[in-house]
Design a protein around this motif. Sequence first.
Motif, short mmCIF file in Angstrom:
data_model
loop_
_atom_site.label_atom_id
_atom_site.label_comp_id
_atom_site.label_asym_id
_atom_site.label_seq_id
_atom_site.Cartn_x
_atom_site.Cartn_y
_atom_site.Cartn_z
N ILE A 135 52.39 46.63 42.65
CA ILE A 135 52.89 45.48 42.91
C ILE A 135 53.18 45.35 44.49
N GLN A 136 53.94 46.00 44.88
CA GLN A 136 53.93 46.14 46.27
C GLN A 136 53.04 46.23 47.38
N SER A 138 50.06 45.21 46.37
CA SER A 138 49.25 43.79 46.10
C SER A 138 49.65 42.76 46.86
N VAL A 139 50.85 43.03 47.26
CA VAL A 139 51.48 41.69 47.99
C VAL A 139 51.64 41.85 49.54
N GLY A 144 54.47 40.55 51.42
CA GLY A 144 55.20 40.98 50.49
C GLY A 144 56.16 41.88 50.80
N ASP A 167 63.12 44.78 43.63
CA ASP A 167 61.86 43.80 43.68
C ASP A 167 62.22 42.31 43.97
N VAL A 170 59.26 40.79 46.21
CA VAL A 170 58.20 40.58 45.40
C VAL A 170 58.27 39.23 44.34
N LEU A 174 55.91 36.15 44.45
CA LEU A 174 55.02 35.53 43.51
C LEU A 174 55.23 34.06 43.02
N SER A 265 50.92 40.06 39.22
CA SER A 265 50.40 40.66 40.38
C SER A 265 49.22 41.23 40.31
#
Length: 328
Positions: A135-136, A138-139, A144, A167, A170, A174, A265
Amino acid sequence: MSQKLKQVEAYQEAEEALLPVDLPTWQKMQYKAFHKWCNIQLRPRNMTIGPTLEGAFKDGYRLYHLLELLSKKTVPGKLASPKSRIQMVGNLGLSFKFLQTEKIRLENIGVEDVVDEKLKLIMGLVWTLILRYQIQKSVTGAGGAGGASSGTGAGESGKGRRGGAGDGGVKQFLLDWCKCIAHYRDVSVTNLTTSFQDGMAFNAMIHLHNPDLVDYDSLNKGDKLRNLNQAFDILEKEFGVHKIIDAKDMVEADPDEKTVIMYLSSCIVAFDEYVRQKKSSATDPSQSIAYGPGTEVASTFEPSAFTIEARDRQGTVSYTHLTLPTIL
């Protein structure tokens, strides 16, 4: 009922039978998503985590390999063939030490907790890995958040608290990203749970990136299962997003926030790659030419034949042969 739907329902029933009986509905959704995620990550080594999440990392073997695949690094030390508790603890110690070198802070969980199959703490550990390595990352490229921590984690995710402390950045990323679909009918993303329950938001994302894949005008907000199944099928087939969520779990109760964050994500990463590939394969006008009789001796009284030679930004050449009809 179609054969495919029967197979899906049979699989879901078998999956449900393996779930711990005392889990609340939202946590069952999270448990299944975490289990599927781990199996997906281990595929390159032809491994699975076994039937249950709580016993998956008991001997340290799978966690060791999972960390190597996620980090793309070698975990120092040699795994023992775990025949005793001491050997299991030793194997897990290698992974926990590696996590320290990766600057991943673990709280309230030790190797003994994993050997003892303490589910709540193990789910917190898995969430830490998902947050850090999927997740992190990806952003991060889009501003992110950074920094992962594992506390009581997934198991403490009560109503209104299913995002955890590590998070927040994050989640905001999103929510901000979802503003790109705010103009679609029946889409209002104000949270990362119920805003996705009817499937309209997922279908809007698909339509935004390729309108040919979804007949958005035909969608009915009240047909939640159909909307979700359609979106999940298209996202898997056309964008490569693994189906870690069952549509029925989304509609039977308020969706688990961590699970939606995981899935969303993955969608964003897939959409970014889709756009990148589309741009790289787009024709570069400065590298395209037309030639042939139709470009040299043009006449409105006879057909004009010519060829267009187009190159995309990667240098791939395509040819289109055209003949324009006579104009009287």
